[in-house]
Design a protein around this motif. Structure first.
Motif, short mmCIF file in Angstrom:
data_model
loop_
_atom_site.label_atom_id
_atom_site.label_comp_id
_atom_site.label_asym_id
_atom_site.label_seq_id
_atom_site.Cartn_x
_atom_site.Cartn_y
_atom_site.Cartn_z
N LEU A 1 108.97 53.18 1.21
CA LEU A 1 107.56 53.28 1.62
C LEU A 1 107.51 54.51 2.49
N ASP A 2 107.15 55.63 1.89
CA ASP A 2 107.26 56.87 2.66
C ASP A 2 105.93 57.62 2.71
N ARG A 3 104.88 56.84 2.91
CA ARG A 3 103.55 57.42 3.10
C ARG A 3 103.00 56.95 4.43
N PRO A 4 102.07 57.73 5.02
CA PRO A 4 101.56 57.34 6.35
C PRO A 4 100.72 56.07 6.37
N THR A 5 100.61 55.39 5.21
CA THR A 5 99.94 54.09 5.18
C THR A 5 100.94 52.95 5.34
N LEU A 6 102.17 53.30 5.67
CA LEU A 6 103.26 52.32 5.80
C LEU A 6 102.86 51.09 6.63
N HIS A 7 102.23 51.32 7.78
CA HIS A 7 101.89 50.20 8.66
C HIS A 7 100.90 49.25 8.00
N ARG A 8 100.11 49.77 7.04
CA ARG A 8 99.16 48.93 6.31
C ARG A 8 99.81 48.28 5.11
N ASP A 9 100.73 49.01 4.49
CA ASP A 9 101.33 48.55 3.24
C ASP A 9 102.43 47.50 3.47
N LEU A 10 103.05 47.57 4.64
CA LEU A 10 104.22 46.72 4.88
C LEU A 10 103.93 45.22 5.03
N PRO A 11 102.91 44.81 5.80
CA PRO A 11 102.77 43.37 6.09
C PRO A 11 102.83 42.44 4.87
N PRO A 12 102.11 42.73 3.76
CA PRO A 12 102.20 41.79 2.64
C PRO A 12 103.60 41.73 2.02
N ILE A 13 104.35 42.82 2.12
CA ILE A 13 105.70 42.84 1.56
C ILE A 13 106.67 42.13 2.52
N ALA A 14 106.42 42.33 3.81
CA ALA A 14 107.35 41.83 4.84
C ALA A 14 107.33 40.31 4.97
N LYS A 15 106.26 39.68 4.48
CA LYS A 15 106.13 38.25 4.76
C LYS A 15 107.23 37.40 4.13
N ASP A 16 107.90 37.92 3.13
CA ASP A 16 108.99 37.17 2.49
C ASP A 16 110.33 37.37 3.18
N TYR A 17 110.36 38.08 4.29
CA TYR A 17 111.63 38.41 4.94
C TYR A 17 111.66 37.95 6.40
N ASP A 18 112.88 37.69 6.88
CA ASP A 18 113.05 37.33 8.30
C ASP A 18 113.04 38.59 9.17
N HIS A 19 113.64 39.66 8.64
CA HIS A 19 113.72 40.90 9.42
C HIS A 19 113.41 42.10 8.53
N VAL A 20 112.72 43.07 9.12
CA VAL A 20 112.47 44.33 8.43
C VAL A 20 113.07 45.45 9.28
N VAL A 21 113.84 46.31 8.64
CA VAL A 21 114.43 47.46 9.32
C VAL A 21 113.89 48.71 8.64
N ILE A 22 113.24 49.58 9.41
CA ILE A 22 112.66 50.79 8.84
C ILE A 22 113.56 51.98 9.18
N ASP A 23 114.00 52.67 8.15
CA ASP A 23 114.77 53.91 8.34
C ASP A 23 113.74 55.04 8.41
N GLY B 1 122.85 35.52 7.42
CA GLY B 1 122.11 34.63 6.53
C GLY B 1 120.61 34.91 6.51
N ALA B 2 120.18 35.96 7.19
CA ALA B 2 118.75 36.27 7.22
C ALA B 2 118.34 37.03 5.95
N ARG B 3 117.06 36.89 5.59
CA ARG B 3 116.51 37.69 4.49
C ARG B 3 116.03 39.00 5.10
N VAL B 4 116.64 40.08 4.65
CA VAL B 4 116.42 41.38 5.30
C VAL B 4 115.84 42.39 4.30
N LEU B 5 114.83 43.12 4.76
CA LEU B 5 114.25 44.20 3.96
C LEU B 5 114.49 45.51 4.69
N LEU B 6 115.15 46.45 4.02
CA LEU B 6 115.31 47.80 4.57
C LEU B 6 114.25 48.69 3.94
#
Ligand SMILES: Nc1ncnc2c1ncn2[C@@H]1O[C@H](COP(=O)(O)OP(=O)(O)OP(=O)(O)O)[C@@H](O)[C@H]1O
Ligand SMILES: [Mg+2]
Length: 209
Positions: A61-83, A29-34
């Protein structure tokens, strides 16, 4: 929880495990972002092969700015899984820094154990910036009805990061389900492969990251 499935070694099961962990979390039931951090786009190809909407969101998100780009997108999710991407690169570093937990799939072969040196080094470098970064090995593709060789277990114990108790076996369902953008949780939710995936996800959640 933000977890990165990462190992610079190719073909160890990063994409397979990232997709399956995402599905297992979504079933709870979690909101998940892959996040597909591999320029090869395998996770995006997986989602595109699927007939219906995947049970979790998939973005590239396949650029080395991933760690910067992710937080605003991740806030709508319970879990983020990075491949994570294969190879040691700034992108791999960025994926690790974006995560709170690094899950390192490893096949039960001495070659994989030796090659783990590299990912351990990356994790140690990232730990300088991120004190609370956790990491674990997960053994993938164990041949059913065989024990993990003692040499492999002993060699992994030499590394500074723990090995999860749950082991994922070599099963055709993992490859077969991927062809149509599905998982073993879609095609055989009560099967042995699904049970291992659910146990793995439970063990990861129990780490309390
Ligand atoms: N437990 C398993 N049982 C059977 N097949 C598996 C298992 N894990 C992975 N595979 C298969 O092994 C191949 C490589 O797996 P996968 O693409 O997940 O690895 P990867 O680490 O993401 O590779 P890359 O480094 O190229 O991104 C795929 O064909 C996948 O279906
Ligand atoms: Mg992959």
């Amino acid at each position: 929880m933000k977890l990165a499935v990462q190992n610079q070694k190719g073909g160890v099961g990063k994409t397979t495990l990232a997709i399956h962990i995402s599905h297992a979390l979504a079933l709870k039931g979690a909101r998940v972002l892959l996040v597909d951090a591999d320029p090869q786009g395998s996770a995006r190809d997986w989602a595109a092969a699927r007939e219906d909407k995947p049970p979790f969101s998939v973005v590239g998100l396949d650029r080395p700015t991933l760690h910067r780009d992710l937080p605003p997108i991740a806030k709508d999710y319970d879990h983020v899984v990075i491949d994570g991407p294969p190879r040691v690169s700034d992108l791999a570093r960025s994926a690790i820094i974006a995560a709170d937990l690094v899950v390192v799939p490893i096949q039960p072969s001495p070659y994989d154990v030796w090659a783990a040196n590299e990912i351990i080094k990356l994790i140690q470098e990232a730990s300088v910036f991120k004190e609370n970064l956790k990491s674990v090995f997960v053994i993938n593709r164990r041949i059913v009805n065989t024990a993990i060789g003692r040499d492999v277990g002993d060699a992994l114990a030499e590394y500074s990061i723990p090995v999860l108790k749950t082991v994922i076996s070599q099963r055709v369902g993992f490859a077969e389900s991927a062809a149509t953008g599905r998982t073993v949780l879609d095609i055989d939710p009560k099967g042995a492969a699904a049970k291992e995936v659910l146990a793995l996800t439970k063990e990861i959640l129990s780490l309390g990251v």
